[in-house]
Design a protein around this motif. Structure first.
Motif, PDB file in Angstrom:
ATOM      1  N   VAL A  14      17.973   8.277   5.243  1.00 41.72           N
ATOM      2  CA  VAL A  14      18.951   9.017   4.431  1.00 41.72           C
ATOM      3  C   VAL A  14      18.583  10.488   4.493  1.00 41.72           C
ATOM      4  O   VAL A  14      17.431  10.850   4.713  1.00 41.72           O
ATOM      5  CB  VAL A  14      18.992   8.529   2.959  1.00 41.72           C
ATOM      6  N   ARG A  15      19.591  11.335   4.287  1.00 41.34           N
ATOM      7  CA  ARG A  15      19.307  12.771   4.332  1.00 41.34           C
ATOM      8  C   ARG A  15      20.179  13.535   3.374  1.00 41.34           C
ATOM      9  O   ARG A  15      21.261  13.100   3.012  1.00 41.34           O
ATOM     10  CB  ARG A  15      19.410  13.329   5.741  1.00 41.34           C
ATOM     11  N   ASP A  16      19.679  14.702   2.990  1.00 41.59           N
ATOM     12  CA  ASP A  16      20.389  15.665   2.156  1.00 41.59           C
ATOM     13  C   ASP A  16      20.128  17.020   2.808  1.00 41.59           C
ATOM     14  O   ASP A  16      19.127  17.661   2.527  1.00 41.59           O
ATOM     15  CB  ASP A  16      19.847  15.605   0.730  1.00 41.59           C
ATOM     16  N   GLY A  17      21.002  17.394   3.735  1.00 43.78           N
ATOM     17  CA  GLY A  17      20.779  18.626   4.479  1.00 43.78           C
ATOM     18  C   GLY A  17      19.509  18.507   5.300  1.00 43.78           C
ATOM     19  O   GLY A  17      19.338  17.576   6.069  1.00 43.78           O
ATOM     20  N   ALA A  18      18.573  19.428   5.071  1.00 48.70           N
ATOM     21  CA  ALA A  18      17.322  19.423   5.834  1.00 48.70           C
ATOM     22  C   ALA A  18      16.315  18.412   5.296  1.00 48.70           C
ATOM     23  O   ALA A  18      15.334  18.101   5.957  1.00 48.70           O
ATOM     24  CB  ALA A  18      16.705  20.820   5.817  1.00 48.70           C
ATOM     25  N   ASN A  19      16.531  17.905   4.077  1.00 47.44           N
ATOM     26  CA  ASN A  19      15.619  16.923   3.498  1.00 47.44           C
ATOM     27  C   ASN A  19      15.948  15.533   4.034  1.00 47.44           C
ATOM     28  O   ASN A  19      17.094  15.101   3.981  1.00 47.44           O
ATOM     29  CB  ASN A  19      15.724  16.927   1.971  1.00 47.44           C
ATOM     30  N   VAL A  20      14.924  14.847   4.539  1.00 49.81           N
ATOM     31  CA  VAL A  20      15.117  13.555   5.192  1.00 49.81           C
ATOM     32  C   VAL A  20      14.089  12.553   4.669  1.00 49.81           C
ATOM     33  O   VAL A  20      12.908  12.876   4.549  1.00 49.81           O
ATOM     34  CB  VAL A  20      14.936  13.696   6.723  1.00 49.81           C
ATOM     35  N   ALA A  21      14.565  11.349   4.379  1.00 49.30           N
ATOM     36  CA  ALA A  21      13.674  10.210   4.150  1.00 49.30           C
ATOM     37  C   ALA A  21      13.782   9.367   5.413  1.00 49.30           C
ATOM     38  O   ALA A  21      14.877   8.955   5.797  1.00 49.30           O
ATOM     39  CB  ALA A  21      14.100   9.415   2.923  1.00 49.30           C
ATOM     40  N   ALA A  22      12.658   9.146   6.076  1.00 48.77           N
ATOM     41  CA  ALA A  22      12.674   8.487   7.375  1.00 48.77           C
ATOM     42  C   ALA A  22      11.730   7.294   7.391  1.00 48.77           C
ATOM     43  O   ALA A  22      10.703   7.287   6.711  1.00 48.77           O
ATOM     44  CB  ALA A  22      12.252   9.470   8.464  1.00 48.77           C
ATOM     45  N   ILE A  23      12.088   6.310   8.198  1.00 47.43           N
ATOM     46  CA  ILE A  23      11.172   5.203   8.453  1.00 47.43           C
ATOM     47  C   ILE A  23      10.254   5.622   9.592  1.00 47.43           C
ATOM     48  O   ILE A  23      10.707   6.125  10.619  1.00 47.43           O
ATOM     49  CB  ILE A  23      11.930   3.909   8.792  1.00 47.43           C
ATOM     50  N   GLU A  24       8.965   5.433   9.374  1.00 49.73           N
ATOM     51  CA  GLU A  24       7.940   5.711  10.383  1.00 49.73           C
ATOM     52  C   GLU A  24       7.254   4.400  10.718  1.00 49.73           C
ATOM     53  O   GLU A  24       6.769   3.713   9.823  1.00 49.73           O
ATOM     54  CB  GLU A  24       6.883   6.679   9.849  1.00 49.73           C
ATOM     55  N   ILE A  25       7.215   4.067  11.993  1.00 51.84           N
ATOM     56  CA  ILE A  25       6.483   2.883  12.438  1.00 51.84           C
ATOM     57  C   ILE A  25       5.286   3.360  13.256  1.00 51.84           C
ATOM     58  O   ILE A  25       5.448   4.054  14.257  1.00 51.84           O
ATOM     59  CB  ILE A  25       7.355   1.948  13.295  1.00 51.84           C
ATOM     60  N   TRP A  26       4.108   3.000  12.798  1.00 53.11           N
ATOM     61  CA  TRP A  26       2.860   3.333  13.482  1.00 53.11           C
ATOM     62  C   TRP A  26       2.273   2.046  14.048  1.00 53.11           C
ATOM     63  O   TRP A  26       1.959   1.130  13.301  1.00 53.11           O
ATOM     64  CB  TRP A  26       1.859   3.946  12.502  1.00 53.11           C
ATOM     65  N   LYS A  27       2.127   1.981  15.377  1.00 51.20           N
ATOM     66  CA  LYS A  27       1.428   0.864  16.009  1.00 51.20           C
ATOM     67  C   LYS A  27       0.069   1.302  16.535  1.00 51.20           C
ATOM     68  O   LYS A  27      -0.794   0.477  16.805  1.00 51.20           O
ATOM     69  CB  LYS A  27       2.267   0.280  17.149  1.00 51.20           C
ATOM     70  N   LYS A  28      -0.092   2.606  16.705  1.00 52.94           N
ATOM     71  CA  LYS A  28      -1.356   3.199  17.125  1.00 52.94           C
ATOM     72  C   LYS A  28      -1.574   4.426  16.252  1.00 52.94           C
ATOM     73  O   LYS A  28      -0.607   5.087  15.854  1.00 52.94           O
ATOM     74  CB  LYS A  28      -1.284   3.661  18.586  1.00 52.94           C
ATOM     75  N   PRO A  29      -2.820   4.760  15.967  1.00 56.33           N
ATOM     76  CA  PRO A  29      -3.058   5.951  15.156  1.00 56.33           C
ATOM     77  C   PRO A  29      -2.653   7.216  15.903  1.00 56.33           C
ATOM     78  O   PRO A  29      -2.770   7.300  17.121  1.00 56.33           O
ATOM     79  CB  PRO A  29      -4.560   5.918  14.890  1.00 56.33           C
ATOM     80  N   GLY A  30      -2.150   8.166  15.164  1.00 57.74           N
ATOM     81  CA  GLY A  30      -1.846   9.477  15.727  1.00 57.74           C
ATOM     82  C   GLY A  30      -3.057  10.382  15.602  1.00 57.74           C
ATOM     83  O   GLY A  30      -4.163   9.935  15.286  1.00 57.74           O
ATOM     84  N   ARG A  31      -2.822  11.658  15.828  1.00 55.40           N
ATOM     85  CA  ARG A  31      -3.900  12.634  15.677  1.00 55.40           C
ATOM     86  C   ARG A  31      -3.949  13.109  14.229  1.00 55.40           C
ATOM     87  O   ARG A  31      -2.928  13.161  13.562  1.00 55.40           O
ATOM     88  CB  ARG A  31      -3.657  13.814  16.612  1.00 55.40           C
ATOM     89  N   PRO A  32      -5.128  13.446  13.734  1.00 53.56           N
ATOM     90  CA  PRO A  32      -5.207  14.045  12.401  1.00 53.56           C
ATOM     91  C   PRO A  32      -4.339  15.302  12.359  1.00 53.56           C
ATOM     92  O   PRO A  32      -4.254  16.040  13.350  1.00 53.56           O
ATOM     93  CB  PRO A  32      -6.686  14.386  12.255  1.00 53.56           C
ATOM     94  N   ALA A  33      -3.682  15.526  11.211  1.00 49.31           N
ATOM     95  CA  ALA A  33      -2.708  16.616  11.139  1.00 49.31           C
ATOM     96  C   ALA A  33      -2.744  17.321   9.791  1.00 49.31           C
ATOM     97  O   ALA A  33      -3.239  16.799   8.792  1.00 49.31           O
ATOM     98  CB  ALA A  33      -1.306  16.066  11.390  1.00 49.31           C
ATOM     99  N   VAL A  34      -2.156  18.510   9.797  1.00 42.55           N
ATOM    100  CA  VAL A  34      -1.899  19.306   8.596  1.00 42.55           C
ATOM    101  C   VAL A  34      -0.477  19.839   8.720  1.00 42.55           C
ATOM    102  O   VAL A  34      -0.074  20.293   9.798  1.00 42.55           O
ATOM    103  CB  VAL A  34      -2.876  20.506   8.489  1.00 42.55           C
ATOM    104  N   HIS A  35       0.257  19.783   7.608  1.00 41.08           N
ATOM    105  CA  HIS A  35       1.575  20.421   7.525  1.00 41.08           C
ATOM    106  C   HIS A  35       1.396  21.596   6.565  1.00 41.08           C
ATOM    107  O   HIS A  35       1.342  21.384   5.345  1.00 41.08           O
ATOM    108  CB  HIS A  35       2.626  19.436   7.019  1.00 41.08           C
ATOM    109  N   PRO A  36       1.278  22.842   7.089  1.00 42.70           N
ATOM    110  CA  PRO A  36       0.914  23.985   6.250  1.00 42.70           C
ATOM    111  C   PRO A  36       1.878  24.260   5.091  1.00 42.70           C
ATOM    112  O   PRO A  36       1.439  24.649   4.018  1.00 42.70           O
ATOM    113  CB  PRO A  36       0.903  25.164   7.230  1.00 42.70           C
TER     114      PRO A  36
END
Length: 159
Positions: free
Chosen positions: A58-80
């Motif tokens: 679902v979305r409201d303009g730029a705001n998004v609720a998304a389904i994320e499926i992880w089968k393998k780990p990603g890289r460590p991250a920061v969202h500033p």
């Protein structure tokens, strides 16, 4: 999750009715059946070696609720400039958050990745768990089962 969205919408409607104002119309709604259907579609579309898939629910303009499926780990991250809010829909995993991101690489204005997190806190994850990682805090999701499925939302810092 549909209960959370329905309750949130109900609170806004009740508040608007109490004040005499007209209730705002929701810009997005996903029933439990919608969530499950999208999850099935995403799993069917993933390639055998694909470790991650993200798709808006679902979305409201730029705001998004998304389904994320992880089968393998990603890289460590920061969202500033974005906090990350997530609810574990299914599967099991591990969240490492806090500490310091090592060997940083700026990918774009909203994402810095690293090779590891030094000094973070580790927590097990399972269905129903709620996660809020403040903007600027390093984090990483590990997968301990077949997959980890999240409903993820990025929020502007300070909101």
């Amino acid at each position: 999750m549909s209960l959370l969205l329905a309750v949130s919408s109900g609170v806004a409607t009740a508040s608007a009715q109490a004040s005499g104002a007209e209730a705002p119309q929701p810009s997005g709604f996903a029933s439990s059946a919608d969530v499950q259907a999208q999850l099935r579609e995403m799993l069917a579309a993933m390639k055998p070696d694909q470790g991650f898939m993200w798709r808006p629910l679902v979305r409201d303009g730029a705001n998004v609720a998304a389904i994320e499926i992880w089968k393998k780990p990603g890289r460590p991250a920061v969202h500033p400039a974005q906090a990350e809010y997530a609810i574990v829909l299914e599967g099991t995993g591990t969240l490492v958050s806090g500490g310091a991101l090592a060997d940083t690489q700026v990918k774009n204005a909203n994402l810095t990745e690293g090779s590891r997190i030094e000094g973070g806190a580790t927590r097990p994850l399972g269905p129903g768990d709620v996660i809020l990682v403040p903007a600027g805090v390093p984090h990483w999701f590990g997968i301990t089962g077949e997959r980890l499925v999240l409903l993820g939302i990025k929020l502007p810092a300070g909101k």
